[in-house]
Scaffold this motif. Structure first.
Motif, PDB file in Angstrom:
ATOM      1  N   LEU A 199       0.614  -0.873   0.193  1.00 20.35           N
ATOM      2  CA  LEU A 199      -0.014  -0.014   0.401  1.00 20.35           C
ATOM      3  C   LEU A 199       1.253   1.090   0.092  1.00 20.35           C
ATOM      4  O   LEU A 199       0.795   1.831  -0.670  1.00 20.35           O
ATOM      5  CB  LEU A 199      -0.268  -0.258   1.259  1.00 20.35           C
ATOM      6  CG  LEU A 199      -1.851  -1.403   1.108  1.00 20.35           C
ATOM      7  CD1 LEU A 199      -2.865  -1.224   2.599  1.00 20.35           C
ATOM      8  CD2 LEU A 199      -2.962  -0.968   0.181  1.00 20.35           C
ATOM      9  N   LEU A 202       2.077   1.631  -3.541  1.00 24.55           N
ATOM     10  CA  LEU A 202       0.985   2.232  -4.635  1.00 24.55           C
ATOM     11  C   LEU A 202       0.759   3.830  -3.891  1.00 24.55           C
ATOM     12  O   LEU A 202       0.050   4.887  -4.999  1.00 24.55           O
ATOM     13  CB  LEU A 202      -0.071   1.477  -4.347  1.00 24.55           C
ATOM     14  CG  LEU A 202      -0.083  -0.669  -4.834  1.00 24.55           C
ATOM     15  CD1 LEU A 202      -1.408  -0.585  -4.320  1.00 24.55           C
ATOM     16  CD2 LEU A 202       0.052  -0.207  -5.731  1.00 24.55           C
ATOM     17  N   ARG A 204       2.965   5.968  -3.544  1.00 22.52           N
ATOM     18  CA  ARG A 204       3.550   6.587  -3.418  1.00 22.52           C
ATOM     19  C   ARG A 204       5.272   6.963  -2.100  1.00 22.52           C
ATOM     20  O   ARG A 204       5.192   8.073  -2.568  1.00 22.52           O
ATOM     21  CB  ARG A 204       4.368   7.500  -4.568  1.00 22.52           C
ATOM     22  CG  ARG A 204       3.178   7.093  -5.970  1.00 22.52           C
ATOM     23  CD  ARG A 204       3.177   8.067  -7.001  1.00 22.52           C
ATOM     24  NE  ARG A 204       2.508   7.531  -8.969  1.00 22.52           N
ATOM     25  CZ  ARG A 204       3.203   8.406  -9.530  1.00 22.52           C
ATOM     26  NH1 ARG A 204       2.600   9.739  -8.844  1.00 22.52           N
ATOM     27  NH2 ARG A 204       1.728   7.916 -10.833  1.00 22.52           N
ATOM     28  N   ARG A 208      10.411   0.875  -5.666  1.00 20.41           N
ATOM     29  CA  ARG A 208       9.471   0.104  -5.707  1.00 20.41           C
ATOM     30  C   ARG A 208      11.355  -1.049  -5.029  1.00 20.41           C
ATOM     31  O   ARG A 208      10.516  -2.333  -4.699  1.00 20.41           O
ATOM     32  CB  ARG A 208       9.867  -0.429  -7.563  1.00 20.41           C
ATOM     33  CG  ARG A 208       9.003  -0.194  -8.006  1.00 20.41           C
ATOM     34  CD  ARG A 208       9.077   0.291  -9.475  1.00 20.41           C
ATOM     35  NE  ARG A 208       7.750   0.771 -10.361  1.00 20.41           N
ATOM     36  CZ  ARG A 208       7.509   0.250 -10.982  1.00 20.41           C
ATOM     37  NH1 ARG A 208       8.495  -0.606 -12.264  1.00 20.41           N
ATOM     38  NH2 ARG A 208       6.563   1.156 -11.425  1.00 20.41           N
ATOM     39  N   VAL A 242      -7.469  -2.065  -1.735  1.00 19.04           N
ATOM     40  CA  VAL A 242      -6.610  -1.503  -2.791  1.00 19.04           C
ATOM     41  C   VAL A 242      -8.269  -0.920  -3.329  1.00 19.04           C
ATOM     42  O   VAL A 242      -8.526  -0.001  -4.494  1.00 19.04           O
ATOM     43  CB  VAL A 242      -5.698  -2.607  -3.672  1.00 19.04           C
ATOM     44  CG1 VAL A 242      -5.575  -2.242  -4.644  1.00 19.04           C
ATOM     45  CG2 VAL A 242      -4.805  -2.699  -2.872  1.00 19.04           C
ATOM     46  N   SER A 249      -7.114   6.174  -7.438  1.00 20.89           N
ATOM     47  CA  SER A 249      -5.501   6.500  -7.956  1.00 20.89           C
ATOM     48  C   SER A 249      -5.359   5.446  -9.248  1.00 20.89           C
ATOM     49  O   SER A 249      -6.260   4.303  -9.518  1.00 20.89           O
ATOM     50  CB  SER A 249      -4.868   5.475  -6.797  1.00 20.89           C
ATOM     51  OG  SER A 249      -3.356   5.097  -7.283  1.00 20.89           O
ATOM     52  N   ALA A 251      -2.636   3.879  -9.708  1.00 22.65           N
ATOM     53  CA  ALA A 251      -1.649   2.887  -9.505  1.00 22.65           C
ATOM     54  C   ALA A 251      -2.490   1.602  -8.714  1.00 22.65           C
ATOM     55  O   ALA A 251      -2.195   0.041  -9.256  1.00 22.65           O
ATOM     56  CB  ALA A 251      -0.596   3.178  -8.307  1.00 22.65           C
ATOM     57  N   ALA A 252      -3.518   2.043  -8.106  1.00 27.79           N
ATOM     58  CA  ALA A 252      -4.439   0.491  -7.494  1.00 27.79           C
ATOM     59  C   ALA A 252      -5.541   0.664  -8.680  1.00 27.79           C
ATOM     60  O   ALA A 252      -5.376  -0.763  -8.191  1.00 27.79           O
ATOM     61  CB  ALA A 252      -4.775   2.421  -6.740  1.00 27.79           C
ATOM     62  N   PHE A 255      -2.600  -1.932 -10.182  1.00 30.46           N
ATOM     63  CA  PHE A 255      -2.230  -2.778  -9.351  1.00 30.46           C
ATOM     64  C   PHE A 255      -3.410  -4.321  -9.190  1.00 30.46           C
ATOM     65  O   PHE A 255      -3.071  -5.478  -9.098  1.00 30.46           O
ATOM     66  CB  PHE A 255      -2.208  -2.607  -7.908  1.00 30.46           C
ATOM     67  CG  PHE A 255      -2.294  -3.663  -7.059  1.00 30.46           C
ATOM     68  CD1 PHE A 255      -0.142  -4.393  -7.264  1.00 30.46           C
ATOM     69  CD2 PHE A 255      -2.529  -4.050  -6.295  1.00 30.46           C
ATOM     70  CE1 PHE A 255      -0.151  -5.589  -6.291  1.00 30.46           C
ATOM     71  CE2 PHE A 255      -2.339  -5.301  -4.640  1.00 30.46           C
ATOM     72  CZ  PHE A 255      -1.221  -5.940  -4.838  1.00 30.46           C
TER      73      PHE A 255
END
Length: 433
Positions: A199, A202, A204, A208, A242, A249, A251-252, A255
């Motif tokens: 989380l 996701l 930021r 990574r 998520v 989001s 990114a969510a 994912f």
């Protein structure tokens, strides 16, 4: 190492290593030490045999000493006793009432009163730390850092003595070889920090590489423990967390899409292997009875109880019945703190869940949703919601995330200066005739 994953905001986008930092107005660094001492206190003293035999009395001395040190340090940091209103801590304080009432008659021995004192000290420390609950991810970072250190000791024990770390007594499941930790404990710690780290990635709040340093070894240790409850809690908790970010989001959303695709591929290509891992070599009859837990639960519910025992329980104990572990938070609370305790614990979960649903989508809310849902799922096959335990620490982190931010002190507006009156030149100097 794992501490890098607990960084904040824009600092992470600039430097992957400078992730810890504390901004102005944030909790002092010593708060992380207090949290680490609380984590040490909740590790417990029962588990597998370690490489170097540790007397249980020594372990209990260390864990209780950690709690006393945590309370003392928290008090030193908060000498003015400034606390934040918290429904979670209020209900947890009320839980002390049935605990003390049921333990006072010494039906469970003097150990019950000792456990009440421990719970009171535990809750008192959380009250002192509540001063720094501001809705930010401060305690999430402390949580990840401390449990990653615990998992580091488990990995070290596996490297030093694989036979002691995966004994036949536990069916070849991973245990703590340096500190007595059971497979469910290790699985719980690995699942919780994995979910929180994902989380943070996701949101930021970390990069990574730093996230991989935590997630990859944690998933490996989780797989070696063969802990079904932790795995299910991780998957369901992450799905709900998520899902709470999907609308806000990108990114969510990515994912979630990749997770669904990977799950479908794994179910088709590795279905038999996953089933074998999930069953752990047990027969379907043993699996349906939850490895014998159902028999203990039936016996506990069928046992005769007086009216006071039904209301307040039999006193805080070691979460066992008839010499066998209860392994269910709700039945353990019913046995030790009665229906009053069950109502208070249910109130804790309902209040935290309700507040999380009312909060606008954010990373803090997603982390809280993950922790609340994980504890709710794990409560079915694990005890701990009614006493000082990692589960209460998980919920404390959720409460800190759901706390309303402290409003900044209003800066008084500058008072405008009175306008200067212009004096005519002929009046500036006096002439004497």
């Amino acid at each position: 190492m794992g501490a890098d994953v607990v960084g904040t905001g824009a600092d992470v986008a600039k430097t992957g290593a400078g992730v810890v930092g504390t901004g102005a107005g944030r909790a002092p660094r010593a708060v992380g030490t207090v949290w680490g001492l609380l984590v040490l206190n909740t590790l417990g003293s029962a588990g597998a045999r370690t490489i170097v035999p540790l007397p249980r009395s020594l372990i209990q001395m260390v864990t209780m000493g950690a709690l006393v040190a945590a309370f003392t340090l928290a008090l030193a940091l908060n000498l003015r006793l400034r606390v934040r209103p918290s429904a979670y801590l209020f209900l947890l304080t009320l839980l002390l009432v049935p605990s003390v009432i049921s333990s006072a008659d010494l039906q469970s021995g003097f150990g019950a009163l000792f456990r009440c004192a421990r719970l009171a000290l535990f809750v008192g420390t959380l009250w002192l730390l509540s001063r720094w609950w501001d809705g930010r991810e401060t305690f999430v970072r402390h949580h990840i850092r401390m449990y990653f250190a615990v998992l580091g000791s488990v990995a070290a024990g596996l490297a030093v003595s694989p036979g002691a770390a995966m004994p036949e007594l536990y069916g070849g499941r991973l245990v703590g070889a340096l500190w007595p930790l059971t497979p469910p404990q290790i699985g719980q710690y690995a699942a919780v920090i994995t979910g929180l780290t994902v989380l943070l990635l996701l949101g930021r709040r970390t990069d990574r590489l730093s996230a991989a340093v935590v997630v990859v070894p944690s998933l490996v240790l989780l797989a070696l423990t063969h802990t079904r409850t932790a795995t299910l809690g991780l998957l369901v908790g992450l799905a709900l967390a998520v899902g709470s970010l999907v609308l806000t989001s990108g990114a969510a959303r990515r994912f979630f899409a990749w997770a669904v695709l990977c799950a479908a591929v794994a179910a088709v290509g590795f279905g038999s292997a996953l089933q074998a891992w999930f069953l752990r070599g047990q027969s379907r009859e043993n699996f349906s009875s939850l490895t014998g837990r159902a028999k203990v639960w039936d016996a506990l519910l069928a046992a005769p109880r007086s009216v006071p025992e039904q209301l307040f329980g039999a006193g805080l104990g070691d979460k066992s019945f008839g010499g066998l572990p209860i392994d269910n938070s709700w039945l353990a609370v019913y046995h030790e703190q009665g229906l009053t305790g069950v109502a208070l614990v249910a109130g804790i979960v309902v209040v935290l869940g309700g507040v999380a649903l009312l909060r606008p989508p954010s990373l803090s809310r997603a982390c809280a949703v993950f922790l609340i849902s994980y504890c709710a799922i794990a409560s079915y096959t694990e005890a701990g919601l009614g006493d000082a335990s990692p589960y209460l620490l998980h919920l404390a982190v959720a409460a800190s995330l759901l706390a309303a931010p402290v409003p900044a002190a209003a800066t008084p507006l500058p008072v405008p200066a009175a306008p200067r009156r212009r004096v005519p030149r002929w009046a500036r100097t006096s002439e004497v005739t």
